[in-house]
Structure formats: C-alpha cells, structure tokens
Design a protein around this motif. Sequence first.
Motif, PDB file in Angstrom:
ATOM      1  N   UNK A   1     -21.095  35.392   3.199  1.00 36.65           N
ATOM      2  CA  UNK A   1     -22.374  35.774   3.773  1.00 36.65           C
ATOM      3  C   UNK A   1     -23.529  35.560   2.821  1.00 36.65           C
ATOM      4  N   UNK A   2     -23.236  35.535   1.521  1.00 33.67           N
ATOM      5  CA  UNK A   2     -24.288  35.327   0.532  1.00 33.67           C
ATOM      6  C   UNK A   2     -24.658  33.860   0.367  1.00 33.67           C
ATOM      7  N   UNK A   3     -23.771  32.958   0.752  1.00 33.72           N
ATOM      8  CA  UNK A   3     -24.031  31.539   0.506  1.00 33.72           C
ATOM      9  C   UNK A   3     -24.295  30.730   1.780  1.00 33.72           C
ATOM     10  N   UNK A   4     -24.122  31.354   2.952  1.00 38.38           N
ATOM     11  CA  UNK A   4     -24.359  30.639   4.216  1.00 38.38           C
ATOM     12  C   UNK A   4     -25.812  30.789   4.642  1.00 38.38           C
ATOM     13  N   UNK A   5     -26.407  29.690   5.121  1.00 36.12           N
ATOM     14  CA  UNK A   5     -27.828  29.695   5.471  1.00 36.12           C
ATOM     15  C   UNK A   5     -28.099  30.228   6.879  1.00 36.12           C
ATOM     16  N   UNK A   6     -27.170  30.011   7.797  1.00 38.23           N
ATOM     17  CA  UNK A   6     -27.379  30.444   9.178  1.00 38.23           C
ATOM     18  C   UNK A   6     -26.034  30.623   9.858  1.00 38.23           C
ATOM     19  N   UNK A   7     -26.075  31.000  11.146  1.00 40.51           N
ATOM     20  CA  UNK A   7     -24.845  31.329  11.874  1.00 40.51           C
ATOM     21  C   UNK A   7     -23.920  30.130  11.982  1.00 40.51           C
TER      22      UNK A   7
ATOM     23  N   UNK B   1     -18.989  37.535  14.594  1.00 46.51           N
ATOM     24  CA  UNK B   1     -19.204  38.950  14.332  1.00 46.51           C
ATOM     25  C   UNK B   1     -20.023  39.170  13.065  1.00 46.51           C
ATOM     26  N   UNK B   2     -19.612  38.555  11.974  1.00 52.50           N
ATOM     27  CA  UNK B   2     -20.289  38.785  10.697  1.00 52.50           C
ATOM     28  C   UNK B   2     -21.722  38.263  10.709  1.00 52.50           C
ATOM     29  N   UNK B   3     -21.936  37.119  11.355  1.00 50.92           N
ATOM     30  CA  UNK B   3     -23.282  36.559  11.379  1.00 50.92           C
ATOM     31  C   UNK B   3     -24.206  37.306  12.331  1.00 50.92           C
ATOM     32  N   UNK B   4     -23.662  38.302  13.041  1.00 48.56           N
ATOM     33  CA  UNK B   4     -24.491  39.160  13.879  1.00 48.56           C
ATOM     34  C   UNK B   4     -24.952  40.405  13.126  1.00 48.56           C
ATOM     35  N   UNK B   5     -24.543  40.540  11.870  1.00 49.94           N
ATOM     36  CA  UNK B   5     -24.868  41.718  11.069  1.00 49.94           C
ATOM     37  C   UNK B   5     -25.653  41.329   9.829  1.00 49.94           C
ATOM     38  N   UNK B   6     -26.446  42.235   9.272  1.00 50.68           N
ATOM     39  CA  UNK B   6     -27.102  41.973   7.990  1.00 50.68           C
ATOM     40  C   UNK B   6     -26.080  41.912   6.858  1.00 50.68           C
ATOM     41  N   UNK B   7     -26.432  41.250   5.761  1.00 45.80           N
ATOM     42  CA  UNK B   7     -25.485  40.985   4.675  1.00 45.80           C
ATOM     43  C   UNK B   7     -24.887  42.243   4.069  1.00 45.80           C
ATOM     44  N   UNK B   8     -25.667  43.293   3.962  1.00 50.81           N
ATOM     45  CA  UNK B   8     -25.141  44.478   3.296  1.00 50.81           C
ATOM     46  C   UNK B   8     -24.075  45.192   4.121  1.00 50.81           C
ATOM     47  N   UNK B   9     -23.913  44.797   5.400  1.00 46.50           N
ATOM     48  CA  UNK B   9     -22.861  45.381   6.225  1.00 46.50           C
ATOM     49  C   UNK B   9     -21.607  44.502   6.303  1.00 46.50           C
TER      50      UNK B   9
ATOM     51  N   UNK C   1     -18.320  38.207  24.153  1.00 41.92           N
ATOM     52  CA  UNK C   1     -19.485  37.331  24.302  1.00 41.92           C
ATOM     53  C   UNK C   1     -20.670  38.103  24.883  1.00 41.92           C
ATOM     54  N   UNK C   2     -20.417  38.931  25.891  1.00 34.55           N
ATOM     55  CA  UNK C   2     -21.500  39.722  26.486  1.00 34.55           C
ATOM     56  C   UNK C   2     -22.122  40.650  25.450  1.00 34.55           C
ATOM     57  N   UNK C   3     -21.283  41.256  24.601  1.00 35.36           N
ATOM     58  CA  UNK C   3     -21.799  42.167  23.585  1.00 35.36           C
ATOM     59  C   UNK C   3     -22.601  41.420  22.528  1.00 35.36           C
ATOM     60  N   UNK C   4     -22.123  40.222  22.138  1.00 36.85           N
ATOM     61  CA  UNK C   4     -22.848  39.418  21.148  1.00 36.85           C
ATOM     62  C   UNK C   4     -24.199  38.979  21.699  1.00 36.85           C
ATOM     63  N   UNK C   5     -24.206  38.523  22.937  1.00 39.51           N
ATOM     64  CA  UNK C   5     -25.462  38.072  23.553  1.00 39.51           C
ATOM     65  C   UNK C   5     -26.464  39.208  23.683  1.00 39.51           C
ATOM     66  N   UNK C   6     -25.973  40.426  23.783  1.00 35.56           N
ATOM     67  CA  UNK C   6     -26.867  41.559  23.914  1.00 35.56           C
ATOM     68  C   UNK C   6     -27.263  42.200  22.609  1.00 35.56           C
ATOM     69  N   UNK C   7     -26.733  41.673  21.495  1.00 38.99           N
ATOM     70  CA  UNK C   7     -27.037  42.265  20.182  1.00 38.99           C
ATOM     71  C   UNK C   7     -28.127  41.479  19.485  1.00 38.99           C
ATOM     72  N   UNK C   8     -28.794  42.136  18.581  1.00 40.68           N
ATOM     73  CA  UNK C   8     -29.801  41.492  17.739  1.00 40.68           C
ATOM     74  C   UNK C   8     -29.185  41.257  16.373  1.00 40.68           C
ATOM     75  N   UNK C   9     -29.719  40.359  15.626  1.00 37.61           N
ATOM     76  CA  UNK C   9     -29.265  40.152  14.253  1.00 37.61           C
ATOM     77  C   UNK C   9     -28.960  38.703  14.008  1.00 37.61           C
ATOM     78  N   UNK C  10     -28.353  38.458  12.915  1.00 36.27           N
ATOM     79  CA  UNK C  10     -28.024  37.117  12.474  1.00 36.27           C
ATOM     80  C   UNK C  10     -28.081  37.075  10.973  1.00 36.27           C
ATOM     81  N   UNK C  11     -27.632  35.988  10.405  1.00 32.29           N
ATOM     82  CA  UNK C  11     -27.641  35.868   8.951  1.00 32.29           C
ATOM     83  C   UNK C  11     -29.070  35.746   8.440  1.00 32.29           C
ATOM     84  N   UNK C  12     -29.267  36.400   7.339  1.00 31.99           N
ATOM     85  CA  UNK C  12     -30.546  36.280   6.681  1.00 31.99           C
ATOM     86  C   UNK C  12     -30.522  35.034   5.816  1.00 31.99           C
ATOM     87  N   UNK C  13     -31.572  34.832   5.029  1.00 33.88           N
ATOM     88  CA  UNK C  13     -31.638  33.646   4.180  1.00 33.88           C
ATOM     89  C   UNK C  13     -30.505  33.694   3.161  1.00 33.88           C
TER      90      UNK C  13
END
Length: 420
Positions: A119-125, A340-348, A402-414
């Motif tokens: 999660x620290x080295x990936x730029x996007x989902x 799943x992981x790319x739907x959460x902030x890095x610290x989680x 998929x329904x839960x992911x589509x309804x969630x906010x978030x994504x990988x940060x920089x």
Amino acid sequence: MQNRRIIWVLFLIYFTFAILLNSVGTVILQVINNYGVSKSAASVLEGFKDLPIAVVSFLVASFLPRIGYKKAMLTGLAIVTGAALAMPLLPSFATTKVLFLCVGISFALVKVSVYSTLGLVAADRRQHAGIMNTLEGFFMVGVLCAYWVFSFFIDSADPRSQSWLHVYWVLAGLCALTFVLLLATPFDERLAAPPEARSLPQEFAAMLKLFFKPLVCVFVLTAFLYVLIEQSVGTWLPTFNNEILHLPAAMSVQVTSIFAACLAAGRLSAGVLMRRLNWYPVMNACLLGMGAVVLIALPMTHDVVVAPGAGWRDAPLAAFLFPLIGLFMAPVYPGINSVMLSSLPKHQHSAMTGLLVIFSALGGTTGSLITGYVFGAFSGHFAFYLTLVPIAIVLVTLYFFKRAVDGSDGGLEAPAIISQ
C-alpha cells in the motif's frame, strides 16, 4: 531506495514462505509413510500452520506499524530458519508440528507486513491490483518449486526413507539469504502510521471495528471460502494422485506441481490484465471455470489403472486435467484482496490485512480438515466434488461484495516516497 527494489525483496520473501507453507501436502504424504500416522492425524499439520497465523494476526496486526514492518519480517525469517534446521536434526512427527507452528507464526508477521508495504508503494487501485497479482504469482512460483525440490529428495523406492528431510538444509539457507537481503534494504514506513496518536488498546479496538463494516464482513467471508477451496485441493492433491490415480509417491508430488504452475501463470497474467479489466466479471468467469473443471475432470478419475513404477507418459489424462483448475482460481484471491485494501486509507491496511490473514488461515484449516475427513471416511472423489459447494457460495458473496465496494468511499492515496 527505489520502490522497485522494495517490491523485489517482498517478492523474494513471499517466494520463500510459499515453499514452506505449501509443502504441507507433500509433508502429509511423507509423515503418513515415515511415521505411520493416519490421514486424520496428519491433517492436523494444516491446523498447526493456519491457527497460529490466525491467532498471531489477531494479536499483532493492529499495532504492527508501531513495531515496524521490516522488523516483523526479519523476525519471521529468523524463526523459520531455526525451525527448518530442526527438521533433519530432530526428525519426528512432533518436530514437524513445531515446524509448521513456527511457519504459521512467522507468516502472520510477514503477510501483514508485506501487504501493508504494498500500500505504501502503489500509486492507485489498478497498480495495486497489478502488483498484488504479481506478488501472489511469485508465491505460486515458490509453490511450484516446492513440489520439485521436495520430490528430488523423496525416495519412491523406499517410502520409509527419511532422505526427504535433507531438503530443509536447502530451505534454511534460502531463509538466511532472504534475511540478509531484507536487512540490507532500507525503506520509509512513516505513511503507515495512523493520522492521530493512539494507544495499543485503541488500535486493537479500531481493528475490531473494521470487522463490523458490511463491506469488510462480506469480504472476509469471501476470502474464507476461497482459501477453503484452494487449500482443500492443494493440500490433498498429492494424496489423491497417489491413492486414487495410483501414481508413485514422488510423481504424485511432481504432478501436483501442475496445479501450482497454473496458479502461478494465472496470477502473473492477471497482474497485467487486472490493470486493464474490471475485476468483477473476471472473478465470475474464473469461478464458473473452476466449477467446469471439477465436473469435467473428476468423472475421469474413476477406475483408473496404472502400472507400478509408471512415468509421466503412463499417467491418466485426469492427472493433467484436474490441476488446470488453478488457472481459474488464480486471480480470485489477490483480486478481492486488492479491491478491499485499495478501498481503505493506508493506515488501515495493517489492521485489514490482519483480519484477512485470520479468516484465510481459518479457511485453510477448515478446508484441509473437512477434505481429510471426507477423504478418509468416504472417498477422494466425493471430497473433491464438495468443492462445488463453496464455489457456488462465493459466486453469491462476490455479488454483495461488489455492491458494498461500489457504495463505499475511499481508495489508495498517493504512493509513499521511499528513502534511499
């Protein structure tokens, strides 16, 4: 230090643990022959591996960023180096249990650390999905190598020979080499820290709160069922080849490498494809493909006759066809993990990976125990036909995921800026 070097070190760590973790099927076959244990007794080795993974992940994942991912990975490598050395020095079924106990403890530390570092080295989902599939592809290359390395040391002419234990000298050396390379690779973990200072109880409570999110609940159920399927097949396929298809012991292990090769090829290919394709239709197609292989290949395994000392040319078609299920399995696990992981902030990521590891470990143990029991009480055919049940359930859970992911906010940060 450039991100690419970090990624390659993580790949090597995963490769090393792949050999140790997924040797359990081969080791089950050998301890049955060497130490005279029953199939049900031998199946507990999966539990000695997976239950420590679940327990240690539950206890340490929430505050692993405070300890440091690098330190955790170094600790895991040191533990398994010592355990591998004990196998040829103190050969027994008890030592084998201790080995897999140590492997489980170490892998809990390593997997949470490796996934969180990605999660620290990936730029996007999409990049995260690509790296995740490639990482899991390297894992399966390690599994593939394990079958051939172990089979090289197995004496098929003497099932009671303990020559197979010499493989652990090689594995101990590989663990030690990986330890040194990781020690010489610095990287910055500061972005893994939570935005606010929290005590250990608060961090542990935050991990538990994650579990009650609908998205996370559906995800861990899906991961649990997938690992149940994969471990059911991977762990018992050498024994299936030996007892149902009547192949020699060493060849039974070698043929199982086709399954690992298919998983490796599928995940390495998915590392490229998942950067371009939507994950959901790919996952559904893979699950349908898995079910088709089961229904086509297993009827071909009945009433097979193979001459003693048979070689590759004499093996029945089913020995080559059924392992192809790995091609369809391959993208599912890393695919859903990345989503799943790319739907959460890095610290989680560390806490979420902890939950993932817990339920993956429980799924692996459950699958191995159920398959071992059914294999012994009924037949290997019936045991493998049962995989159709979790495959069907995963098709359903993926829809809700998929329904839960589509309804969630978030994504990988920089991406993190890794230090030189």
